[in-house]
Design a protein around this motif. Structure first.
Motif, PDB file in Angstrom:
ATOM      1  N   ILE A  88      -8.444   7.726  -1.438  1.00  0.00           N
ATOM      2  CA  ILE A  88      -8.914   6.579  -2.205  1.00  0.00           C
ATOM      3  C   ILE A  88      -8.936   5.351  -1.298  1.00  0.00           C
ATOM      4  N   ASP A  89     -10.089   4.710  -1.210  1.00  0.00           N
ATOM      5  CA  ASP A  89     -10.204   3.469  -0.443  1.00  0.00           C
ATOM      6  C   ASP A  89      -9.379   2.412  -1.183  1.00  0.00           C
ATOM      7  N   PRO A  90      -8.321   1.894  -0.561  1.00  0.00           N
ATOM      8  CA  PRO A  90      -7.446   0.962  -1.283  1.00  0.00           C
ATOM      9  C   PRO A  90      -8.125  -0.351  -1.668  1.00  0.00           C
ATOM     10  N   ALA A  91      -9.176  -0.723  -0.968  1.00  0.00           N
ATOM     11  CA  ALA A  91      -9.864  -1.979  -1.277  1.00  0.00           C
ATOM     12  C   ALA A  91     -10.762  -1.867  -2.506  1.00  0.00           C
ATOM     13  N   THR A 102     -15.952   7.276 -10.931  1.00  0.00           N
ATOM     14  CA  THR A 102     -14.575   7.012 -11.343  1.00  0.00           C
ATOM     15  C   THR A 102     -13.816   6.349 -10.205  1.00  0.00           C
ATOM     16  N   THR A 103     -12.992   5.362 -10.538  1.00  0.00           N
ATOM     17  CA  THR A 103     -12.178   4.684  -9.527  1.00  0.00           C
ATOM     18  C   THR A 103     -10.699   4.838  -9.854  1.00  0.00           C
ATOM     19  N   LEU A 104      -9.872   4.516  -8.864  1.00  0.00           N
ATOM     20  CA  LEU A 104      -8.423   4.568  -9.006  1.00  0.00           C
ATOM     21  C   LEU A 104      -7.843   3.366  -8.277  1.00  0.00           C
ATOM     22  N   MET A 105      -7.845   2.229  -8.954  1.00  0.00           N
ATOM     23  CA  MET A 105      -7.325   0.995  -8.356  1.00  0.00           C
ATOM     24  C   MET A 105      -5.800   1.072  -8.261  1.00  0.00           C
ATOM     25  N   ASP A 106      -5.220   0.238  -7.414  1.00  0.00           N
ATOM     26  CA  ASP A 106      -3.789   0.341  -7.142  1.00  0.00           C
ATOM     27  C   ASP A 106      -2.887   0.012  -8.328  1.00  0.00           C
ATOM     28  N   CYS A 107      -3.394  -0.635  -9.356  1.00  0.00           N
ATOM     29  CA  CYS A 107      -2.557  -0.903 -10.535  1.00  0.00           C
ATOM     30  C   CYS A 107      -2.976  -0.034 -11.728  1.00  0.00           C
ATOM     31  N   GLU A 120       3.763  -5.197 -15.923  1.00  0.00           N
ATOM     32  CA  GLU A 120       2.904  -6.099 -16.694  1.00  0.00           C
ATOM     33  C   GLU A 120       3.492  -7.491 -16.553  1.00  0.00           C
ATOM     34  N   LEU A 121       2.804  -8.396 -15.850  1.00  0.00           N
ATOM     35  CA  LEU A 121       3.354  -9.713 -15.543  1.00  0.00           C
ATOM     36  C   LEU A 121       2.724 -10.831 -16.356  1.00  0.00           C
ATOM     37  N   GLY A 122       1.986 -10.511 -17.382  1.00  0.00           N
ATOM     38  CA  GLY A 122       1.321 -11.538 -18.180  1.00  0.00           C
ATOM     39  C   GLY A 122       0.007 -11.949 -17.553  1.00  0.00           C
ATOM     40  N   CYS A 123       0.074 -12.527 -16.356  1.00  0.00           N
ATOM     41  CA  CYS A 123      -1.137 -12.972 -15.649  1.00  0.00           C
ATOM     42  C   CYS A 123      -1.865 -11.816 -14.994  1.00  0.00           C
ATOM     43  N   CYS A 124      -1.108 -10.786 -14.663  1.00  0.00           N
ATOM     44  CA  CYS A 124      -1.688  -9.687 -13.888  1.00  0.00           C
ATOM     45  C   CYS A 124      -0.784  -8.462 -13.972  1.00  0.00           C
ATOM     46  N   ARG A 125      -1.207  -7.416 -13.312  1.00  0.00           N
ATOM     47  CA  ARG A 125      -0.406  -6.195 -13.212  1.00  0.00           C
ATOM     48  C   ARG A 125      -0.078  -5.984 -11.749  1.00  0.00           C
ATOM     49  N   SER A 126       1.072  -5.396 -11.492  1.00  0.00           N
ATOM     50  CA  SER A 126       1.481  -5.178 -10.107  1.00  0.00           C
ATOM     51  C   SER A 126       2.073  -3.789  -9.942  1.00  0.00           C
ATOM     52  N   CYS A 135       6.555  -5.331  -2.925  1.00  0.00           N
ATOM     53  CA  CYS A 135       6.106  -5.593  -1.555  1.00  0.00           C
ATOM     54  C   CYS A 135       5.515  -4.325  -0.953  1.00  0.00           C
ATOM     55  N   LEU A 136       4.354  -3.915  -1.482  1.00  0.00           N
ATOM     56  CA  LEU A 136       3.714  -2.708  -0.967  1.00  0.00           C
ATOM     57  C   LEU A 136       2.230  -2.700  -1.243  1.00  0.00           C
TER      58      LEU A 136
END
Length: 151
Positions: A88-91, A102-107, A120-126, A135-136
């Motif tokens: 999977i291309d991480p970008a 179909t894609t597989l994004m990092d989150c 789930e951070l409210g503003c975004c997902r990590s 930190c990854l």
């Protein structure tokens, strides 16, 4: 420069349950027709990937380059022994070698099935894991091989 010295590699055999979670990712490949393994590669970063900053974005881009280079080499090894492999291309979240809608994004929630957590951070997902926290950066490779062959 990207901190590529700290990394974590995990592998899982693709069984029926795991295959269903990733259905459509590699449309021309039946992940159950022969033994397949998914291998994840996580690189530790200096910056939390949920804390948007110029430094974080630069580090993320550099780290994605490291991931792609490592995964290309991984796939070339399996090419040399006649085994199918893609990653999977991480970008972009798209398979690097296969044509897929179909894609597989990092989150993506499906990464929970591969041992990662999604915060789930409210503003975004990590994405995070036990070893590096937030930190990854990471990606995954899919290979027609056994666990032992993929090590």
């Amino acid at each position: 420069t990207a901190r590529s010295s700290m990394s974590e590699v995990r592998s899982l055999t693709v069984d029926r349950r795991l295959s269903r979670q990733f259905d459509g990712l590699f449309p021309e490949r039946d992940l159950l027709a022969s033994e397949h393994v998914v291998v994840t590669l996580a690189l530790q970063t200096r910056h939390r990937q949920s804390a948007m900053s110029t430094e974080m974005l630069e580090e993320r881009q550099q780290s994605h380059g490291v991931l792609v280079d490592r995964m290309k080499a991984f796939c070339e090894h399996f090419d040399s022994i006649g085994r199918w492999c893609d990653f999977i291309d991480p970008a972009t979240g798209q398979p690097f070698r296969s044509d897929s809608a179909t894609t597989l994004m990092d989150c993506d929630e499906r990464y929970r099935k591969l041992g990662f957590e999604i915060l789930e951070l409210g503003c975004c997902r990590s994405l995070c894991n036990e070893k590096f926290g937030q930190c990854l950066v990471m990606t995954s490779a899919w290979v027609a091989a056994s666990q032992a062959e993929a090590q």
